[in-house]
Write a protein that holds these residues in place. Structure first.
Motif, PDB file in Angstrom:
ATOM      1  N   PRO A  63      30.304  83.753  59.564  1.00  0.00           N
ATOM      2  CA  PRO A  63      28.888  83.584  59.898  1.00  0.00           C
ATOM      3  C   PRO A  63      28.046  83.109  58.718  1.00  0.00           C
ATOM      4  O   PRO A  63      27.152  82.275  58.879  1.00  0.00           O
ATOM      5  CB  PRO A  63      28.473  84.982  60.367  1.00  0.00           C
ATOM      6  CG  PRO A  63      29.734  85.579  60.904  1.00  0.00           C
ATOM      7  CD  PRO A  63      30.821  85.054  60.025  1.00  0.00           C
ATOM      8  N   ALA A  64      28.330  83.622  57.530  1.00  0.00           N
ATOM      9  CA  ALA A  64      27.557  83.212  56.356  1.00  0.00           C
ATOM     10  C   ALA A  64      27.755  81.729  56.052  1.00  0.00           C
ATOM     11  O   ALA A  64      26.801  81.017  55.717  1.00  0.00           O
ATOM     12  CB  ALA A  64      27.950  84.058  55.147  1.00  0.00           C
ATOM     13  N   CYS A  66      28.628  79.403  58.232  1.00  0.00           N
ATOM     14  CA  CYS A  66      27.986  78.627  59.296  1.00  0.00           C
ATOM     15  C   CYS A  66      26.478  78.535  59.074  1.00  0.00           C
ATOM     16  O   CYS A  66      25.874  77.475  59.303  1.00  0.00           O
ATOM     17  CB  CYS A  66      28.286  79.259  60.652  1.00  0.00           C
ATOM     18  SG  CYS A  66      30.006  79.085  61.189  1.00  0.00           S
ATOM     19  N   ARG A  67      25.880  79.620  58.622  1.00  0.00           N
ATOM     20  CA  ARG A  67      24.431  79.585  58.353  1.00  0.00           C
ATOM     21  C   ARG A  67      24.110  78.651  57.194  1.00  0.00           C
ATOM     22  O   ARG A  67      23.075  77.968  57.197  1.00  0.00           O
ATOM     23  CB  ARG A  67      23.926  80.994  58.063  1.00  0.00           C
ATOM     24  CG  ARG A  67      23.956  81.929  59.269  1.00  0.00           C
ATOM     25  CD  ARG A  67      23.245  83.239  58.983  1.00  0.00           C
ATOM     26  NE  ARG A  67      23.405  84.168  60.081  1.00  0.00           N
ATOM     27  CZ  ARG A  67      24.352  85.096  60.144  1.00  0.00           C
ATOM     28  NH1 ARG A  67      25.216  85.221  59.141  1.00  0.00           N
ATOM     29  NH2 ARG A  67      24.448  85.904  61.183  1.00  0.00           N
ATOM     30  N   TYR A  69      25.759  75.909  56.455  1.00  0.00           N
ATOM     31  CA  TYR A  69      25.809  74.573  57.045  1.00  0.00           C
ATOM     32  C   TYR A  69      24.536  74.290  57.842  1.00  0.00           C
ATOM     33  O   TYR A  69      23.969  73.206  57.772  1.00  0.00           O
ATOM     34  CB  TYR A  69      27.037  74.431  57.946  1.00  0.00           C
ATOM     35  CG  TYR A  69      28.300  74.038  57.215  1.00  0.00           C
ATOM     36  CD1 TYR A  69      28.755  72.720  57.236  1.00  0.00           C
ATOM     37  CD2 TYR A  69      29.046  74.976  56.507  1.00  0.00           C
ATOM     38  CE1 TYR A  69      29.912  72.355  56.571  1.00  0.00           C
ATOM     39  CE2 TYR A  69      30.211  74.618  55.839  1.00  0.00           C
ATOM     40  CZ  TYR A  69      30.645  73.308  55.874  1.00  0.00           C
ATOM     41  OH  TYR A  69      31.796  72.938  55.213  1.00  0.00           O
ATOM     42  N   LEU A  70      24.112  75.277  58.608  1.00  0.00           N
ATOM     43  CA  LEU A  70      22.919  75.093  59.429  1.00  0.00           C
ATOM     44  C   LEU A  70      21.684  74.838  58.569  1.00  0.00           C
ATOM     45  O   LEU A  70      20.913  73.906  58.829  1.00  0.00           O
ATOM     46  CB  LEU A  70      22.702  76.328  60.312  1.00  0.00           C
ATOM     47  CG  LEU A  70      21.436  76.328  61.176  1.00  0.00           C
ATOM     48  CD1 LEU A  70      21.488  75.193  62.198  1.00  0.00           C
ATOM     49  CD2 LEU A  70      21.253  77.671  61.874  1.00  0.00           C
ATOM     50  N   HIS A  71      21.492  75.622  57.535  1.00  0.00           N
ATOM     51  CA  HIS A  71      20.309  75.488  56.691  1.00  0.00           C
ATOM     52  C   HIS A  71      20.314  74.153  55.940  1.00  0.00           C
ATOM     53  O   HIS A  71      19.274  73.489  55.830  1.00  0.00           O
ATOM     54  CB  HIS A  71      20.239  76.646  55.692  1.00  0.00           C
ATOM     55  CG  HIS A  71      20.040  77.971  56.356  1.00  0.00           C
ATOM     56  ND1 HIS A  71      20.340  79.167  55.734  1.00  0.00           N
ATOM     57  CD2 HIS A  71      19.576  78.294  57.586  1.00  0.00           C
ATOM     58  CE1 HIS A  71      20.069  80.166  56.550  1.00  0.00           C
ATOM     59  NE2 HIS A  71      19.605  79.664  57.680  1.00  0.00           N
ATOM     60  N   ARG A  74      19.842  71.285  58.571  1.00  0.00           N
ATOM     61  CA  ARG A  74      18.482  71.331  59.104  1.00  0.00           C
ATOM     62  C   ARG A  74      17.476  70.828  58.071  1.00  0.00           C
ATOM     63  O   ARG A  74      16.524  70.110  58.416  1.00  0.00           O
ATOM     64  CB  ARG A  74      18.133  72.755  59.532  1.00  0.00           C
ATOM     65  CG  ARG A  74      16.731  72.879  60.129  1.00  0.00           C
ATOM     66  CD  ARG A  74      16.541  74.229  60.774  1.00  0.00           C
ATOM     67  NE  ARG A  74      16.785  75.326  59.859  1.00  0.00           N
ATOM     68  CZ  ARG A  74      16.872  76.608  60.221  1.00  0.00           C
ATOM     69  NH1 ARG A  74      16.769  76.933  61.508  1.00  0.00           N
ATOM     70  NH2 ARG A  74      17.075  77.544  59.326  1.00  0.00           N
ATOM     71  N   LEU A  90      23.146  77.439  67.348  1.00  0.00           N
ATOM     72  CA  LEU A  90      24.307  77.946  66.623  1.00  0.00           C
ATOM     73  C   LEU A  90      24.573  79.375  67.086  1.00  0.00           C
ATOM     74  O   LEU A  90      23.814  80.290  66.773  1.00  0.00           O
ATOM     75  CB  LEU A  90      24.067  77.912  65.113  1.00  0.00           C
ATOM     76  CG  LEU A  90      25.196  78.468  64.229  1.00  0.00           C
ATOM     77  CD1 LEU A  90      26.475  77.654  64.417  1.00  0.00           C
ATOM     78  CD2 LEU A  90      24.779  78.480  62.770  1.00  0.00           C
ATOM     79  N   LEU A  92      26.951  82.521  66.848  1.00  0.00           N
ATOM     80  CA  LEU A  92      27.941  83.068  65.931  1.00  0.00           C
ATOM     81  C   LEU A  92      28.570  84.327  66.497  1.00  0.00           C
ATOM     82  O   LEU A  92      27.913  85.097  67.214  1.00  0.00           O
ATOM     83  CB  LEU A  92      27.295  83.394  64.587  1.00  0.00           C
ATOM     84  CG  LEU A  92      26.671  82.218  63.837  1.00  0.00           C
ATOM     85  CD1 LEU A  92      25.933  82.724  62.610  1.00  0.00           C
ATOM     86  CD2 LEU A  92      27.737  81.218  63.445  1.00  0.00           C
ATOM     87  N   ARG A  95      29.133  89.917  63.548  1.00  0.00           N
ATOM     88  CA  ARG A  95      29.615  90.160  62.194  1.00  0.00           C
ATOM     89  C   ARG A  95      30.117  91.584  62.051  1.00  0.00           C
ATOM     90  O   ARG A  95      29.404  92.540  62.364  1.00  0.00           O
ATOM     91  CB  ARG A  95      28.479  89.921  61.190  1.00  0.00           C
ATOM     92  CG  ARG A  95      28.905  90.034  59.739  1.00  0.00           C
ATOM     93  CD  ARG A  95      27.731  89.718  58.829  1.00  0.00           C
ATOM     94  NE  ARG A  95      28.107  89.770  57.423  1.00  0.00           N
ATOM     95  CZ  ARG A  95      27.281  89.522  56.418  1.00  0.00           C
ATOM     96  NH1 ARG A  95      26.023  89.189  56.688  1.00  0.00           N
ATOM     97  NH2 ARG A  95      27.687  89.581  55.175  1.00  0.00           N
TER      98      ARG A  95
END
Length: 262
Positions: A63-64, A66-67, A69-71, A74, A90, A92, A95
């Motif tokens: 999850p960390a 993926c976040r 990548y998202l940030h 974005r 997204l 996830l 956790r």
């Protein structure tokens, strides 16, 4: 360097991102371009949704990650390419929550006894004793130690924030003995090769527990260091060593393996 990369670097500098954040964001954008084999400014929202599904389902990133990548992605589309919105979902997996393991006093003694270099021992001690990140510890200066009030100033830690943390009497004495022996200035832990700089560092490779053996690493140790325990000095450094701690300094010391008697 492509114009898009240069524009993104300039935007991140304007937002005051740290060098590490800039490096991470550039990495995830590069990975996106490598996946589609074309420039990110040619992609659509549907392409991004497919990519994030790939990260979660096929690559099974944490999850960390993926976040991150998202940030990073974005930021590219909202702040650099100036999209009106970023309508990407997204989802996830939950956790897992785990209770950190604690080292015994005997394990603390064995851990620190491996280190013969006074500077490295003081560095490990302050990481443990004050619950610091490795990057925060290596960037300390002598002026950050307030012996009169038993406080340590951590300048520009995570989130570009300053903070004060308590110094136990035992840890303060360790630092004083180290300073009397080495007289470091201005960095508390200067590089041996470049004295005007603090040392570079890296974490020991993550070990996978096997049987009764386990390896200990700095970041896990830091997260399980509660502030109230600093008031109780049962060990040399001021309190029981919580969870995993180890730092490899340029490969000088191996990551110790601690075996439990059951």
């Amino acid at each position: 360097m492509t114009p898009l990369r240069q524009t993104m670097i300039q935007a991140m500098c304007q937002h005051g991102f740290s060098p590490r954040t800039q490096q991470s964001y550039l990495y995830v954008v590069t990975e996106l371009a490598r996946y589609y084999r074309r420039s990110p400014d040619q992609l659509k929202v549907d392409d991004l949704q497919v990519y994030f599904n790939y990260l979660v389902q096929e690559r099974a990133l944490s999850p960390a990650s993926c976040r991150l990548y998202l940030h990073g992605i974005r930021f590219l589309y909202l702040q650099v390419l100036h999209w009106a919105d970023f309508d990407v979902t997204l989802v996830l997996p939950k956790r897992p929550q785990r209770i950190p393991e604690l080292l015994t006093r005997q394990e603390v003694t064995r851990l620190l006894s491996v280190v013969s270099n006074p500077k490295h021992q003081a560095l490990l001690s302050i990481i443990y004793g004050c619950g610091l990140r490795v990057s925060e510890a290596v960037a300390l200066q002598v002026k950050d130690v307030d012996g009169e009030r038993h406080l340590l100033r951590v300048a520009q830690g995570k989130g570009a924030k300053d903070r004060m943390v308590p110094l136990s009497p035992g840890l303060l004495e360790v630092l004083r003995q180290y300073w009397r022996a080495r007289r470091p200035m201005p960095w508390l832990f200067p590089s041996d090769l470049l004295p005007d700089r603090h040392p570079s560092y890296h974490h020991a490779p993550e070990g996978v527990p096997s049987g009764q053996e386990r390896q200990w690493h700095s970041e896990k140790r830091r997260h399980s260091c509660p502030a109230p325990c600093l008031r109780h000095p049962p060990v040399k450094l001021g309190h029981d060593l919580p969870s995993s701690m180890w730092l490899c300094l340029r490969g000088v010391y191996p990551s110790p393996t601690i075996t439990h008697d059951r």
